[in-house]
Design a protein around this motif. Structure first.
Motif, PDB file in Angstrom:
ATOM      1  N   THR A  24      65.560 120.855 152.655  1.00  0.00           N
ATOM      2  CA  THR A  24      64.716 119.674 152.428  1.00  0.00           C
ATOM      3  C   THR A  24      63.935 119.725 151.131  1.00  0.00           C
ATOM      4  O   THR A  24      63.469 118.690 150.648  1.00  0.00           O
ATOM      5  N   HIS A  25      63.779 120.907 150.528  1.00  0.00           N
ATOM      6  CA  HIS A  25      62.965 121.034 149.320  1.00  0.00           C
ATOM      7  C   HIS A  25      63.765 121.498 148.102  1.00  0.00           C
ATOM      8  O   HIS A  25      63.212 121.583 147.006  1.00  0.00           O
ATOM      9  N   VAL A  26      65.027 121.806 148.297  1.00  0.00           N
ATOM     10  CA  VAL A  26      65.869 122.267 147.194  1.00  0.00           C
ATOM     11  C   VAL A  26      67.201 121.540 147.254  1.00  0.00           C
ATOM     12  O   VAL A  26      67.564 120.937 148.277  1.00  0.00           O
ATOM     13  N   ILE A  27      67.930 121.605 146.140  1.00  0.00           N
ATOM     14  CA  ILE A  27      69.277 121.040 146.066  1.00  0.00           C
ATOM     15  C   ILE A  27      70.277 122.151 146.351  1.00  0.00           C
ATOM     16  O   ILE A  27      70.060 123.318 145.968  1.00  0.00           O
ATOM     17  N   ALA A  28      71.349 121.810 147.012  1.00  0.00           N
ATOM     18  CA  ALA A  28      72.392 122.808 147.259  1.00  0.00           C
ATOM     19  C   ALA A  28      72.840 123.421 145.939  1.00  0.00           C
ATOM     20  O   ALA A  28      73.147 122.702 144.987  1.00  0.00           O
ATOM     21  N   PRO A  29      72.858 124.752 145.829  1.00  0.00           N
ATOM     22  CA  PRO A  29      73.214 125.378 144.552  1.00  0.00           C
ATOM     23  C   PRO A  29      74.680 125.161 144.206  1.00  0.00           C
ATOM     24  O   PRO A  29      75.543 125.089 145.080  1.00  0.00           O
ATOM     25  N   ARG A  30      74.922 125.060 142.895  1.00  0.00           N
ATOM     26  CA  ARG A  30      76.293 125.037 142.390  1.00  0.00           C
ATOM     27  C   ARG A  30      76.633 126.476 141.998  1.00  0.00           C
ATOM     28  O   ARG A  30      76.119 126.990 141.005  1.00  0.00           O
ATOM     29  N   ARG A  54      66.511 130.523 152.438  1.00  0.00           N
ATOM     30  CA  ARG A  54      65.267 131.308 152.511  1.00  0.00           C
ATOM     31  C   ARG A  54      64.215 130.738 151.560  1.00  0.00           C
ATOM     32  O   ARG A  54      63.028 130.647 151.909  1.00  0.00           O
ATOM     33  N   ILE A  55      64.642 130.333 150.356  1.00  0.00           N
ATOM     34  CA  ILE A  55      63.716 129.730 149.398  1.00  0.00           C
ATOM     35  C   ILE A  55      63.175 128.412 149.941  1.00  0.00           C
ATOM     36  O   ILE A  55      61.977 128.117 149.825  1.00  0.00           O
ATOM     37  N   ASP A  56      64.034 127.616 150.570  1.00  0.00           N
ATOM     38  CA  ASP A  56      63.605 126.347 151.151  1.00  0.00           C
ATOM     39  C   ASP A  56      62.535 126.570 152.223  1.00  0.00           C
ATOM     40  O   ASP A  56      61.527 125.852 152.275  1.00  0.00           O
ATOM     41  N   ALA A  57      62.747 127.586 153.052  1.00  0.00           N
ATOM     42  CA  ALA A  57      61.766 127.895 154.099  1.00  0.00           C
ATOM     43  C   ALA A  57      60.451 128.377 153.495  1.00  0.00           C
ATOM     44  O   ALA A  57      59.364 128.030 153.980  1.00  0.00           O
ATOM     45  N   TRP A  58      60.526 129.167 152.423  1.00  0.00           N
ATOM     46  CA  TRP A  58      59.299 129.647 151.782  1.00  0.00           C
ATOM     47  C   TRP A  58      58.498 128.485 151.197  1.00  0.00           C
ATOM     48  O   TRP A  58      57.271 128.444 151.314  1.00  0.00           O
ATOM     49  N   ILE A  59      59.199 127.529 150.582  1.00  0.00           N
ATOM     50  CA  ILE A  59      58.508 126.375 150.001  1.00  0.00           C
ATOM     51  C   ILE A  59      57.809 125.573 151.087  1.00  0.00           C
ATOM     52  O   ILE A  59      56.671 125.111 150.907  1.00  0.00           O
ATOM     53  N   ASP A  93      76.230 145.010 135.903  1.00  0.00           N
ATOM     54  CA  ASP A  93      75.241 146.026 136.246  1.00  0.00           C
ATOM     55  C   ASP A  93      73.865 145.440 136.555  1.00  0.00           C
ATOM     56  O   ASP A  93      72.918 146.199 136.844  1.00  0.00           O
ATOM     57  N   ALA A  94      73.736 144.124 136.516  1.00  0.00           N
ATOM     58  CA  ALA A  94      72.415 143.507 136.641  1.00  0.00           C
ATOM     59  C   ALA A  94      72.008 143.335 138.099  1.00  0.00           C
ATOM     60  O   ALA A  94      72.825 142.956 138.949  1.00  0.00           O
ATOM     61  N   ASP A  95      70.734 143.615 138.378  1.00  0.00           N
ATOM     62  CA  ASP A  95      70.141 143.196 139.643  1.00  0.00           C
ATOM     63  C   ASP A  95      69.919 141.684 139.596  1.00  0.00           C
ATOM     64  O   ASP A  95      69.857 141.077 138.521  1.00  0.00           O
ATOM     65  N   VAL A  96      69.767 141.075 140.765  1.00  0.00           N
ATOM     66  CA  VAL A  96      69.502 139.638 140.843  1.00  0.00           C
ATOM     67  C   VAL A  96      68.064 139.419 141.290  1.00  0.00           C
ATOM     68  O   VAL A  96      67.594 140.061 142.232  1.00  0.00           O
ATOM     69  N   VAL A  97      67.373 138.533 140.597  1.00  0.00           N
ATOM     70  CA  VAL A  97      66.021 138.124 140.974  1.00  0.00           C
ATOM     71  C   VAL A  97      66.073 136.654 141.357  1.00  0.00           C
ATOM     72  O   VAL A  97      66.527 135.818 140.581  1.00  0.00           O
ATOM     73  N   LEU A  98      65.635 136.343 142.588  1.00  0.00           N
ATOM     74  CA  LEU A  98      65.537 134.964 143.063  1.00  0.00           C
ATOM     75  C   LEU A  98      64.090 134.513 142.917  1.00  0.00           C
ATOM     76  O   LEU A  98      63.173 135.269 143.248  1.00  0.00           O
ATOM     77  N   LEU A 135      74.526 133.234 148.223  1.00  0.00           N
ATOM     78  CA  LEU A 135      73.640 132.357 147.452  1.00  0.00           C
ATOM     79  C   LEU A 135      73.062 131.260 148.334  1.00  0.00           C
ATOM     80  O   LEU A 135      71.859 130.956 148.253  1.00  0.00           O
ATOM     81  N   PHE A 136      73.875 130.655 149.198  1.00  0.00           N
ATOM     82  CA  PHE A 136      73.375 129.628 150.119  1.00  0.00           C
ATOM     83  C   PHE A 136      72.351 130.214 151.082  1.00  0.00           C
ATOM     84  O   PHE A 136      71.350 129.563 151.405  1.00  0.00           O
ATOM     85  N   ASP A 137      72.606 131.444 151.548  1.00  0.00           N
ATOM     86  CA  ASP A 137      71.629 132.093 152.431  1.00  0.00           C
ATOM     87  C   ASP A 137      70.271 132.222 151.733  1.00  0.00           C
ATOM     88  O   ASP A 137      69.217 131.953 152.337  1.00  0.00           O
ATOM     89  N   TRP A 138      70.301 132.618 150.477  1.00  0.00           N
ATOM     90  CA  TRP A 138      69.044 132.757 149.740  1.00  0.00           C
ATOM     91  C   TRP A 138      68.382 131.408 149.494  1.00  0.00           C
ATOM     92  O   TRP A 138      67.155 131.296 149.539  1.00  0.00           O
TER      93      TRP A 138
END
Length: 319
Positions: free
Chosen positions: A223-229, A301-306, A242-247, A295-298
């Motif tokens: 409800t607060h974000v757009i589905a990621p591409r 999670r971001i939507d719930a945090w917002i 070799d990169a870590d991911v930061v959301l 990515l969709f799972d995250w």
């Protein structure tokens, strides 16, 4: 503008009592003057750097690239300081310590909502994480002279949001993410644009046109974000193995989508919260389909945090 400033000050002073917000016209006039002044000074400095780099011959060497990053960091510091002071913004950053995983390049995926969130993110990366960002951004931003010249001299990509014009988009992203070192951060906005209800619906419709009904239903639950591409994000993962991911999630700029929204909300008197999650590379799936699910799972999670951290209007809390 500086030559005619006395006239503008008189107009702003006359308008301020009749406009909502405390001294709105005067405060916005100062921010606009600051922007034009920084723009002009930077263009002169960039011209000098072009001459001193052999008419641009060595402008993309590590030495001059470092100078340009210092310019970006300086401008971000000035605007952040004045935004806090003049617009009375409070910016809070919550997440892992910058030295939690030292010496590891970062791939930063951020939700996109409201003007200024990319600048706030870059400022946090450079001042809090001490990183040199590589940015993927819309080609419309190249209309700004300083953004066009400055980002043309450091690793960055202007992309078109229109399908068909960026046929090799993923290849460009992979190339830009290649070769990240320990103090680099690759920045991407998987949603592809600022959140609006219309863009959210178009994202759902797009998934259905592609026959991805299950993913469309998941997108409807956001409800607060757009589905990621996921294409650009996965391309960046492949370019930076070799990169870590930061959301990154944030609240406070969500409802600023149009010029009318900006005029209504500024000066803001708001609290902006940025939440960071750092995921070690070994926890990221290897397969493409698994990465899309991840990515969709995250994003869920971001939507719930917002939802749990709605923007707080500081002006109402003071009254």
């Amino acid at each position: 503008m500086w030559l005619t400033l006395p006239g503008w000050l008189i107009v702003a002073a006359v308008l301020s009592p009749v406009l909502p917000g405390r001294w709105r016209a005067l405060r916005l006039l100062w921010i606009f003057m600051l922007y034009l002044t920084c723009e002009t000074v930077l263009l002169v400095v960039l011209l000098g750097l072009w001459f001193s780099s052999g008419l641009g011959r060595w402008v993309r060497t590590p030495y001059f690239e470092g100078i340009h990053y210092d310019l970006v960091q300086g401008v971000m510091w000035v605007f952040s300081r004045e935004a806090r002071r003049v617009l009375r913004l409070t910016i809070e950053t919550d997440g892992p310590s910058p030295d939690a995983h030292p010496g590891v390049p970062l791939l930063v995926a951020c939700r996109h909502a409201g003007p200024g969130d990319s600048f706030t993110l870059i400022h946090a990366l450079m001042h809090w994480y001490a990183r040199e960002p590589r940015v993927v951004l819309k080609d419309a931003l190249a209309w700004d002279p300083v953004i066009d010249v400055l980002l043309g001299r450091i690793p960055a990509r202007f992309i078109s949001p229109e399908p068909g014009r960026g046929a090799d988009l993923e290849a460009h992203i992979t190339a830009l993410a290649h070769g990240l070192d320990a103090n680099d951060a690759f920045v991407i906005f998987p949603e592809g644009g600022n959140f609006t209800p219309a863009r959210r619906q178009r994202g759902i419709d797009r998934l259905r046109r592609l026959g991805l009904e299950r993913m469309a239903r998941r997108a409807e639950s956001l409800t607060h974000v757009i589905a990621p591409r996921p294409g650009g994000f996965i391309a960046a993962l492949e370019g930076a193995p070799d990169a870590d991911v930061v959301l990154v999630a944030h609240t406070g700029l969500d409802h600023l989508s149009t010029v009318a929204d900006l005029w209504r909300e500024l000066p803001m008197d708001k609290r902006i919260v940025m939440r960071w999650w750092q995921v070690p590379r070994e926890e990221i799936p290897a397969g493409r389909e698994e990465r899309i699910e991840w990515l969709f799972d995250w994003w869920e999670r971001i939507d719930a945090w917002i939802e749990q951290n709605r923007p707080e209007d500081l002006s109402s809390s003071r009254s």
